[in-house]
Design a protein around this motif. Structure first.
Motif, PDB file in Angstrom:
ATOM      1  N   LEU A   1     -60.115 -22.150 -51.720  1.00 58.05           N
ATOM      2  CA  LEU A   1     -60.931 -20.859 -52.081  1.00 58.05           C
ATOM      3  C   LEU A   1     -62.469 -21.447 -51.743  1.00 58.05           C
ATOM      4  N   GLY A   2     -62.708 -22.636 -52.093  1.00 59.84           N
ATOM      5  CA  GLY A   2     -64.198 -23.021 -51.726  1.00 59.84           C
ATOM      6  C   GLY A   2     -64.512 -23.888 -50.919  1.00 59.84           C
ATOM      7  N   LYS A   3     -63.562 -23.874 -49.495  1.00 63.25           N
ATOM      8  CA  LYS A   3     -63.784 -24.737 -48.618  1.00 63.25           C
ATOM      9  C   LYS A   3     -65.335 -24.461 -47.761  1.00 63.25           C
ATOM     10  N   ASP A   4     -65.927 -23.191 -47.800  1.00 66.86           N
ATOM     11  CA  ASP A   4     -67.068 -22.818 -47.343  1.00 66.86           C
ATOM     12  C   ASP A   4     -68.115 -22.997 -48.321  1.00 66.86           C
ATOM     13  N   ILE A   5     -68.163 -23.527 -49.310  1.00 68.64           N
ATOM     14  CA  ILE A   5     -69.350 -24.080 -50.339  1.00 68.64           C
ATOM     15  C   ILE A   5     -69.491 -25.325 -50.377  1.00 68.64           C
ATOM     16  N   ALA A   6     -70.658 -25.785 -49.883  1.00 68.99           N
ATOM     17  CA  ALA A   6     -70.643 -27.196 -49.793  1.00 68.99           C
ATOM     18  C   ALA A   6     -71.833 -27.619 -50.822  1.00 68.99           C
ATOM     19  N   GLY A   7     -71.544 -28.678 -51.159  1.00 74.55           N
ATOM     20  CA  GLY A   7     -72.492 -29.447 -52.046  1.00 74.55           C
ATOM     21  C   GLY A   7     -73.616 -30.213 -50.940  1.00 74.55           C
ATOM     22  N   TYR A   8     -74.162 -31.523 -51.667  1.00 69.55           N
ATOM     23  CA  TYR A   8     -75.219 -32.244 -50.966  1.00 69.55           C
ATOM     24  C   TYR A   8     -74.311 -33.192 -49.892  1.00 69.55           C
ATOM     25  N   GLY A   9     -73.146 -33.498 -50.248  1.00 71.18           N
ATOM     26  CA  GLY A   9     -72.228 -34.268 -49.097  1.00 71.18           C
ATOM     27  C   GLY A   9     -71.175 -33.533 -48.661  1.00 71.18           C
ATOM     28  N   GLY A  10     -70.750 -32.523 -48.966  1.00 70.73           N
ATOM     29  CA  GLY A  10     -69.600 -32.135 -48.617  1.00 70.73           C
ATOM     30  C   GLY A  10     -69.048 -30.783 -49.753  1.00 70.73           C
ATOM     31  N   THR A  11     -67.935 -30.602 -49.645  1.00 69.50           N
ATOM     32  CA  THR A  11     -67.141 -29.503 -50.648  1.00 69.50           C
ATOM     33  C   THR A  11     -67.049 -30.217 -51.921  1.00 69.50           C
ATOM     34  N   VAL A  12     -66.817 -29.315 -53.007  1.00 68.70           N
ATOM     35  CA  VAL A  12     -66.650 -29.761 -54.176  1.00 68.70           C
ATOM     36  C   VAL A  12     -65.500 -29.113 -54.948  1.00 68.70           C
ATOM     37  N   PRO A  13     -64.286 -29.446 -54.661  1.00 64.30           N
ATOM     38  CA  PRO A  13     -63.081 -28.661 -54.966  1.00 64.30           C
ATOM     39  C   PRO A  13     -62.967 -28.917 -56.613  1.00 64.30           C
ATOM     40  N   LEU A  14     -62.544 -27.838 -57.421  1.00 63.33           N
ATOM     41  CA  LEU A  14     -62.280 -28.111 -59.001  1.00 63.33           C
ATOM     42  C   LEU A  14     -60.895 -27.558 -59.061  1.00 63.33           C
ATOM     43  N   GLU A  15     -60.498 -27.907 -60.465  1.00 64.48           N
ATOM     44  CA  GLU A  15     -59.390 -27.253 -60.971  1.00 64.48           C
ATOM     45  C   GLU A  15     -59.851 -26.504 -62.335  1.00 64.48           C
ATOM     46  N   ILE A  16     -59.616 -25.225 -62.387  1.00 60.73           N
ATOM     47  CA  ILE A  16     -59.782 -24.160 -63.484  1.00 60.73           C
ATOM     48  C   ILE A  16     -58.546 -24.208 -64.327  1.00 60.73           C
ATOM     49  N   VAL A  17     -58.595 -24.693 -65.603  1.00 63.67           N
ATOM     50  CA  VAL A  17     -57.308 -24.603 -66.551  1.00 63.67           C
ATOM     51  C   VAL A  17     -57.648 -23.286 -67.352  1.00 63.67           C
ATOM     52  N   ILE A  18     -56.518 -22.321 -67.460  1.00 60.07           N
ATOM     53  CA  ILE A  18     -56.692 -21.152 -68.125  1.00 60.07           C
ATOM     54  C   ILE A  18     -55.598 -21.078 -68.763  1.00 60.07           C
ATOM     55  N   SER A  19     -55.729 -20.494 -70.349  1.00 64.12           N
ATOM     56  CA  SER A  19     -54.508 -20.270 -71.083  1.00 64.12           C
ATOM     57  C   SER A  19     -55.034 -19.344 -71.893  1.00 64.12           C
ATOM     58  N   ASN A  20     -54.048 -18.168 -71.948  1.00 62.60           N
ATOM     59  CA  ASN A  20     -54.257 -17.249 -73.056  1.00 62.60           C
ATOM     60  C   ASN A  20     -55.308 -16.277 -72.548  1.00 62.60           C
ATOM     61  N   GLY A  21     -55.722 -15.986 -71.157  1.00 59.25           N
ATOM     62  CA  GLY A  21     -57.067 -15.294 -70.716  1.00 59.25           C
ATOM     63  C   GLY A  21     -58.402 -15.977 -71.121  1.00 59.25           C
ATOM     64  N   LYS A  22     -58.437 -17.217 -71.446  1.00 58.37           N
ATOM     65  CA  LYS A  22     -59.368 -18.030 -71.530  1.00 58.37           C
ATOM     66  C   LYS A  22     -59.720 -19.369 -70.869  1.00 58.37           C
ATOM     67  N   VAL A  23     -60.739 -19.908 -70.379  1.00 63.75           N
ATOM     68  CA  VAL A  23     -60.875 -20.986 -69.802  1.00 63.75           C
ATOM     69  C   VAL A  23     -61.094 -22.113 -70.538  1.00 63.75           C
ATOM     70  N   ILE A  24     -60.034 -22.822 -70.323  1.00 62.89           N
ATOM     71  CA  ILE A  24     -59.852 -24.210 -71.268  1.00 62.89           C
ATOM     72  C   ILE A  24     -60.411 -25.360 -70.835  1.00 62.89           C
ATOM     73  N   ASP A  25     -60.628 -25.450 -69.577  1.00 61.91           N
ATOM     74  CA  ASP A  25     -61.237 -26.784 -68.793  1.00 61.91           C
ATOM     75  C   ASP A  25     -61.514 -26.560 -67.441  1.00 61.91           C
ATOM     76  N   VAL A  26     -62.521 -27.133 -66.865  1.00 61.93           N
ATOM     77  CA  VAL A  26     -62.771 -27.393 -65.543  1.00 61.93           C
ATOM     78  C   VAL A  26     -63.001 -28.614 -65.108  1.00 61.93           C
ATOM     79  N   LYS A  27     -62.081 -29.268 -64.298  1.00 65.32           N
ATOM     80  CA  LYS A  27     -61.970 -30.558 -63.744  1.00 65.32           C
ATOM     81  C   LYS A  27     -62.532 -30.708 -62.425  1.00 65.32           C
ATOM     82  N   ALA A  28     -63.346 -31.781 -62.011  1.00 62.51           N
ATOM     83  CA  ALA A  28     -63.761 -32.029 -60.719  1.00 62.51           C
ATOM     84  C   ALA A  28     -62.611 -32.654 -59.859  1.00 62.51           C
TER      85      ALA A  28
END
Length: 365
Positions: free
Chosen positions: A71-98
């Protein structure tokens, strides 16, 4: 006869650009095994690695995990892409992991404080949340924010791409940075005035350098080559790259180095602070120039062989982002700034690997 000579020069220049592109491509493939966001996996790994990343998966307990690698392969940081995992439960964001990335650790460690900003919020509230970038880690921060936004939109089953204008940064810092970059890209072509040059150099240092952290370095070039560029979200870097690689095609060599580079501007301003300027002998200048070329060749061999990739983190440009720059980098930058008070632009003339790349891209002798 003159037209043939001009055509030959243009052909030679284009050949030089292609050669530099291939140099950077070789380093990118060696370091990241990808180009413009496309993974290039060895055949031996193809059988045991999945063909594509599972963008969304549901765990046995009903928790949803969104992976932003694609999803974010065209979004670059300083040295490259910054992929994440977004954990969602019961319609709410529980955690965001790098996930694994190639960001400079000093920058990314500072930006990681943002990962908890969306925790506990509903998808709608989290998507609408406006999060500011962390000072001193702007590129990494924007990459995190952009990846979270994409992931949340995907989770809401919004398959359409963002509107083109939504990727443009309309913050005060971004707008002022864009204005200064455009001034530096256009006005020196029209205005030949010493006072204006000083004003522009001050703006280059204060705005592009210290405030926005916008400059061209080997690290940024490899990042763009590896992950690609979203031009609309990277307007200022795009302008800088055009002045560095395209302007010379139209008879404006060394334009970026002479008129825009924040560290080059800082050295020239420092040289104007004192009346005395050491005049080196021509023979000494030639020897130092040969030393610069040898140094560049050695550093490129380090990149191509994979022996020492980390030297790109020691270019003094990142000292402008002093909140996250290492003391070594800051020390190098200060040393050359002081030296420039007696020797004209010493880093630009006798060391800069990025500047050497620009010179090679302008002509192969």
């Amino acid at each position: 006869m003159s037209q043939n000579k001009d055509k030959y020069k243009l052909f030679k220049h284009i050949l030089s650009l292609v050669a530099c592109f291939l140099m950077l491509l070789a380093v990118t493939l060696q370091r990241d095994a990808k180009w413009l966001g496309h993974e290039l996996k060895p055949q031996a790994d193809a059988a045991r690695l999945p063909a594509t990343v599972d963008t969304m998966r549901t765990l046995p307990n009903g928790t949803t995990v969104v992976n932003t690698t694609d999803l974010g392969k065209d979004i670059a940081g300083y040295g490259g892409t910054v992929p994440l995992e977004i954990v969602i439960s019961n319609g709410k964001v529980i955690d965001v992991k790098a996930l694994k990335n190639t960001e400079t650790p000093e920058f990314f460690d500072k930006a990681q404080v943002l990962l908890t900003k969306w925790n506990g919020k509903t998808l709608e509230a989290a998507t609408a949340l406006q999060v500011d970038a962390v000072s001193g880690a702007t590129y990494s921060s924007k990459a995190i924010i952009g990846n979270v936004r994409r992931g949340l939109q995907y989770a809401q089953k919004n398959a359409e791409k963002d509107a083109w204008w939504s990727t443009i940064d309309l913050s005060l810092k971004a707008i002022v940075g864009l204005i200064v970059a455009l001034m530096a890209a256009v006005l020196p072509l029209l205005v030949k005035n010493k006072r204006y040059r000083i004003v522009q150099q001050v703006l280059n240092v204060a705005v592009l350098g210290f405030w926005c952290g916008q400059f061209i370095s080997f690290s940024s070039l490899l990042g763009y080559m590896s992950s690609g560029m979203n031009v609309l979200s990277l307007l200022v870097p795009t302008i800088l790259l055009v002045t560095a690689f395209i302007y010379p095609l139209f008879g404006k060599p060394h334009y970026y180095c002479n008129n825009i580079c924040p560290f080059g501007s800082l050295q020239e301003l420092a040289g104007k602070c004192v009346k005395y300027n050491y005049k080196m002998k021509q023979k000494t200048v030639k020897r130092l120039d040969i030393m610069r070329q040898v140094l560049w060749a050695v550093l490129m061999l380090c990149l191509w062989s994979g022996v020492w990739f980390d030297w790109i983190n020691y270019e003094p440009f990142s000292a402008f982002i002093f909140n996250s720059a290492s003391w070594v980098v800051i020390g190098i930058a200060v040393a050359f700034a002081l030296l420039s008070m007696v020797v004209m632009r010493p880093y630009c003339r006798f060391v800069c690997p990025t500047g050497t790349l620009f010179k090679i891209s302008e002509s192969i002798k």
